[in-house]
Design a protein around this motif. Structure first.
Motif, PDB file in Angstrom:
ATOM      1  N   ARG A  69       1.159 -23.118  60.612  1.00  0.00           N
ATOM      2  CA  ARG A  69       1.770 -21.813  60.887  1.00  0.00           C
ATOM      3  C   ARG A  69       0.862 -20.679  60.388  1.00  0.00           C
ATOM      4  O   ARG A  69       0.694 -19.657  61.051  1.00  0.00           O
ATOM      5  CB  ARG A  69       3.164 -21.761  60.228  1.00  0.00           C
ATOM      6  CG  ARG A  69       3.884 -20.462  60.225  1.00  0.00           C
ATOM      7  CD  ARG A  69       4.019 -19.779  61.584  1.00  0.00           C
ATOM      8  NE  ARG A  69       4.974 -20.359  62.485  1.00  0.00           N
ATOM      9  CZ  ARG A  69       4.693 -20.713  63.761  1.00  0.00           C
ATOM     10  NH1 ARG A  69       3.480 -20.575  64.261  1.00  0.00           N
ATOM     11  NH2 ARG A  69       5.616 -21.196  64.547  1.00  0.00           N
ATOM     12  N   ARG A  91      13.317 -28.217  56.522  1.00  0.00           N
ATOM     13  CA  ARG A  91      14.220 -27.375  57.332  1.00  0.00           C
ATOM     14  C   ARG A  91      14.724 -26.170  56.542  1.00  0.00           C
ATOM     15  O   ARG A  91      15.096 -25.160  57.136  1.00  0.00           O
ATOM     16  CB  ARG A  91      15.436 -28.205  57.772  1.00  0.00           C
ATOM     17  CG  ARG A  91      15.141 -29.149  58.903  1.00  0.00           C
ATOM     18  CD  ARG A  91      16.463 -29.690  59.482  1.00  0.00           C
ATOM     19  NE  ARG A  91      16.217 -30.414  60.713  1.00  0.00           N
ATOM     20  CZ  ARG A  91      16.270 -31.743  60.814  1.00  0.00           C
ATOM     21  NH1 ARG A  91      16.574 -32.477  59.772  1.00  0.00           N
ATOM     22  NH2 ARG A  91      16.029 -32.327  61.969  1.00  0.00           N
ATOM     23  N   ARG A  92      14.763 -26.275  55.210  1.00  0.00           N
ATOM     24  CA  ARG A  92      15.273 -25.175  54.388  1.00  0.00           C
ATOM     25  C   ARG A  92      14.294 -24.019  54.258  1.00  0.00           C
ATOM     26  O   ARG A  92      14.627 -22.977  53.716  1.00  0.00           O
ATOM     27  CB  ARG A  92      15.535 -25.687  52.968  1.00  0.00           C
ATOM     28  CG  ARG A  92      16.799 -26.464  52.835  1.00  0.00           C
ATOM     29  CD  ARG A  92      17.046 -26.610  51.338  1.00  0.00           C
ATOM     30  NE  ARG A  92      17.681 -27.870  51.043  1.00  0.00           N
ATOM     31  CZ  ARG A  92      17.712 -28.426  49.848  1.00  0.00           C
ATOM     32  NH1 ARG A  92      17.125 -27.836  48.833  1.00  0.00           N
ATOM     33  NH2 ARG A  92      18.335 -29.567  49.660  1.00  0.00           N
ATOM     34  N   LYS A  93      13.028 -24.223  54.667  1.00  0.00           N
ATOM     35  CA  LYS A  93      12.003 -23.207  54.424  1.00  0.00           C
ATOM     36  C   LYS A  93      12.100 -22.079  55.450  1.00  0.00           C
ATOM     37  O   LYS A  93      11.892 -22.295  56.647  1.00  0.00           O
ATOM     38  CB  LYS A  93      10.609 -23.848  54.413  1.00  0.00           C
ATOM     39  CG  LYS A  93      10.468 -24.769  53.208  1.00  0.00           C
ATOM     40  CD  LYS A  93       9.141 -25.426  53.080  1.00  0.00           C
ATOM     41  CE  LYS A  93       9.139 -26.267  51.778  1.00  0.00           C
ATOM     42  NZ  LYS A  93       8.044 -27.213  51.677  1.00  0.00           N
ATOM     43  N   ALA A  94      12.425 -20.879  54.955  1.00  0.00           N
ATOM     44  CA  ALA A  94      12.685 -19.749  55.846  1.00  0.00           C
ATOM     45  C   ALA A  94      11.457 -19.421  56.697  1.00  0.00           C
ATOM     46  O   ALA A  94      11.583 -19.066  57.868  1.00  0.00           O
ATOM     47  CB  ALA A  94      13.104 -18.536  55.023  1.00  0.00           C
ATOM     48  N   SER A  95      10.274 -19.567  56.137  1.00  0.00           N
ATOM     49  CA  SER A  95       9.061 -19.200  56.880  1.00  0.00           C
ATOM     50  C   SER A  95       8.801 -20.155  58.051  1.00  0.00           C
ATOM     51  O   SER A  95       7.969 -19.877  58.897  1.00  0.00           O
ATOM     52  CB  SER A  95       7.856 -19.200  55.942  1.00  0.00           C
ATOM     53  OG  SER A  95       7.712 -20.497  55.393  1.00  0.00           O
ATOM     54  N   LEU A  96       9.527 -21.286  58.080  1.00  0.00           N
ATOM     55  CA  LEU A  96       9.306 -22.280  59.139  1.00  0.00           C
ATOM     56  C   LEU A  96      10.531 -22.391  60.049  1.00  0.00           C
ATOM     57  O   LEU A  96      10.729 -23.406  60.709  1.00  0.00           O
ATOM     58  CB  LEU A  96       8.981 -23.640  58.509  1.00  0.00           C
ATOM     59  CG  LEU A  96       7.725 -23.685  57.629  1.00  0.00           C
ATOM     60  CD1 LEU A  96       7.578 -25.055  56.969  1.00  0.00           C
ATOM     61  CD2 LEU A  96       6.472 -23.364  58.451  1.00  0.00           C
ATOM     62  N   ARG A  97      11.337 -21.318  60.090  1.00  0.00           N
ATOM     63  CA  ARG A  97      12.617 -21.467  60.799  1.00  0.00           C
ATOM     64  C   ARG A  97      12.448 -21.628  62.312  1.00  0.00           C
ATOM     65  O   ARG A  97      13.345 -22.128  62.968  1.00  0.00           O
ATOM     66  CB  ARG A  97      13.605 -20.355  60.439  1.00  0.00           C
ATOM     67  CG  ARG A  97      13.322 -18.998  61.009  1.00  0.00           C
ATOM     68  CD  ARG A  97      14.492 -18.057  60.742  1.00  0.00           C
ATOM     69  NE  ARG A  97      14.468 -17.569  59.362  1.00  0.00           N
ATOM     70  CZ  ARG A  97      13.693 -16.588  58.928  1.00  0.00           C
ATOM     71  NH1 ARG A  97      12.845 -16.003  59.752  1.00  0.00           N
ATOM     72  NH2 ARG A  97      13.730 -16.185  57.679  1.00  0.00           N
ATOM     73  N   ASP A  98      11.305 -21.214  62.842  1.00  0.00           N
ATOM     74  CA  ASP A  98      11.124 -21.355  64.297  1.00  0.00           C
ATOM     75  C   ASP A  98      10.520 -22.703  64.697  1.00  0.00           C
ATOM     76  O   ASP A  98      10.257 -22.952  65.876  1.00  0.00           O
ATOM     77  CB  ASP A  98      10.231 -20.214  64.825  1.00  0.00           C
ATOM     78  CG  ASP A  98       8.857 -20.237  64.170  1.00  0.00           C
ATOM     79  OD1 ASP A  98       8.688 -20.918  63.129  1.00  0.00           O
ATOM     80  OD2 ASP A  98       7.931 -19.602  64.702  1.00  0.00           O
ATOM     81  N   GLU A 100      10.411 -26.655  65.568  1.00  0.00           N
ATOM     82  CA  GLU A 100      11.332 -27.662  66.105  1.00  0.00           C
ATOM     83  C   GLU A 100      11.139 -28.942  65.294  1.00  0.00           C
ATOM     84  O   GLU A 100      10.064 -29.549  65.343  1.00  0.00           O
ATOM     85  CB  GLU A 100      11.000 -27.913  67.584  1.00  0.00           C
ATOM     86  CG  GLU A 100      11.969 -28.848  68.264  1.00  0.00           C
ATOM     87  CD  GLU A 100      11.518 -29.186  69.686  1.00  0.00           C
ATOM     88  OE1 GLU A 100      11.804 -30.294  70.134  1.00  0.00           O
ATOM     89  OE2 GLU A 100      10.842 -28.337  70.322  1.00  0.00           O
ATOM     90  N   TRP A 101      12.146 -29.323  64.504  1.00  0.00           N
ATOM     91  CA  TRP A 101      12.036 -30.496  63.624  1.00  0.00           C
ATOM     92  C   TRP A 101      12.594 -31.727  64.320  1.00  0.00           C
ATOM     93  O   TRP A 101      13.659 -31.651  64.943  1.00  0.00           O
ATOM     94  CB  TRP A 101      12.816 -30.255  62.326  1.00  0.00           C
ATOM     95  CG  TRP A 101      12.390 -29.032  61.576  1.00  0.00           C
ATOM     96  CD1 TRP A 101      13.057 -27.848  61.514  1.00  0.00           C
ATOM     97  CD2 TRP A 101      11.196 -28.858  60.785  1.00  0.00           C
ATOM     98  NE1 TRP A 101      12.359 -26.947  60.732  1.00  0.00           N
ATOM     99  CE2 TRP A 101      11.214 -27.538  60.280  1.00  0.00           C
ATOM    100  CE3 TRP A 101      10.123 -29.677  60.471  1.00  0.00           C
ATOM    101  CZ2 TRP A 101      10.206 -27.026  59.470  1.00  0.00           C
ATOM    102  CZ3 TRP A 101       9.112 -29.174  59.657  1.00  0.00           C
ATOM    103  CH2 TRP A 101       9.157 -27.870  59.165  1.00  0.00           C
TER     104      TRP A 101
END
Ligand SMILES: C[S@@+](CC[C@H](N)C(=O)[O-])C[C@H]1O[C@@H](n2cnc3c(N)ncnc32)[C@H](O)[C@@H]1O
Length: 242
Positions: A69, A91-98, A100-101
């Motif tokens: 990212r 999944r909890r990391k706000a900077s990675l919210r976009d 697709e996990w």
């Protein structure tokens, strides 16, 4: 006796147990994040744009995903891991919210709904752990666009006596005691020591990539204590499939 495929299948569960302390322990390792960013930047000569898709395999708690990212801020990222505990942290990391996990096995991401084509695939500390590395590499090639890049960010010490000695010292002096102190559990760190010792040397892994149908295979080094120990193994899917 070499590590069995059955033992490798247990690795994601081992990671479930150390997931809460994984970021703490890796954060104490000088160069860990910088080296992931180096591999992410080696995925492409220029920053991949908003049309590009990148797959981060064995993403764990998202540290390699964060590196992707940071280097390619506009690209669309799909990130896959088998460990529910590691993915929950990611999944909890706000900077990675976009991002697709996907929870699934890296050997065959398509079997878990991951659809290509991807411009690039990063697999950081993953290929050593899959039970059938050759099958995995063939499947990843099929997920890449023609000319797309695969980067295996991985330990490889078999070709060098000095690298093997440093690896033993770091494991016995720092990583295994560090795992005991932070997670109270050394199983995955003892596996790490042994799996790196047994894993392909640089030339063997390059040959494996060629056998799996990749072109332009080359290896780039890291700096710091990881020089000669951690590498970016780079390869491209052929420009046109034969
Ligand atoms: C050392 S961590 C690396 C995490 C991340 N890439 C990083 O650089 O910090 C290895 C990860 O690979 C995952 N893993 C191991 N075997 C796997 C498999 N067969 N399929 C998917 N994930 C796997 C583990 O669950 C773990 O999260």
């Amino acid at each position: 006796m070499p590590i069995t495929p059955e033992r490798k299948r247990e690795v994601p569960e081992d990671f479930d147990r150390v997931a809460p302390t994984y970021d703490l322990l890796t954060g104490l390792n000088p160069g860990y994040h910088r080296h992931l960013r180096a591999s992410a930047s080696r995925l492409s000569e220029r920053r991949l744009g908003r049309q590009a898709r990148i797959l981060d395999l064995c993403c764990g708690t998202g540290l390699s995903t964060a590196a992707v990212r940071a280097v390619h801020p506009e690209a669309r990222i799909v990130a896959l891991d088998r460990s529910s505990g590691m993915l929950e942290r990611a999944r909890r990391k706000a900077s990675l919210r976009d991002v697709e996990w996907v929870q699934g096995d890296a050997t065959d991401p398509a079997a878990f709904g991951v659809e290509g084509p991807f411009d690039a695939i990063l697999m950081a500390y993953g290929i050593r752990n899959v039970p059938d590395a050759d099958r995995c590499l063939r499947n990843l090639r099929a997920l890449l666009k023609p000319g797309g890049t695969l980067c295996l960010h991985e330990y490889s010490v078999a070709d060098s006596l000095a690298s093997r000695a440093i690896w033993e010292a770091v494991c016995l002096g720092i990583i295994i005691p560090g795992g005991l102190l932070t997670a109270g559990d050394t199983r995955i760190y003892r596996y790490l020591r042994r799996s790196v010792r047994e894993f392909d040397g640089v030339r063997a892994l390059e040959a494996r990539l060629v056998r799996a149908g990749y072109v332009g295979v080359r290896t780039e080094p890291m700096d710091g204590w990881q020089r000669g120990i951690v590498h970016s193994f780079l390869a491209r899917a052929p420009a046109t499939e034969s």
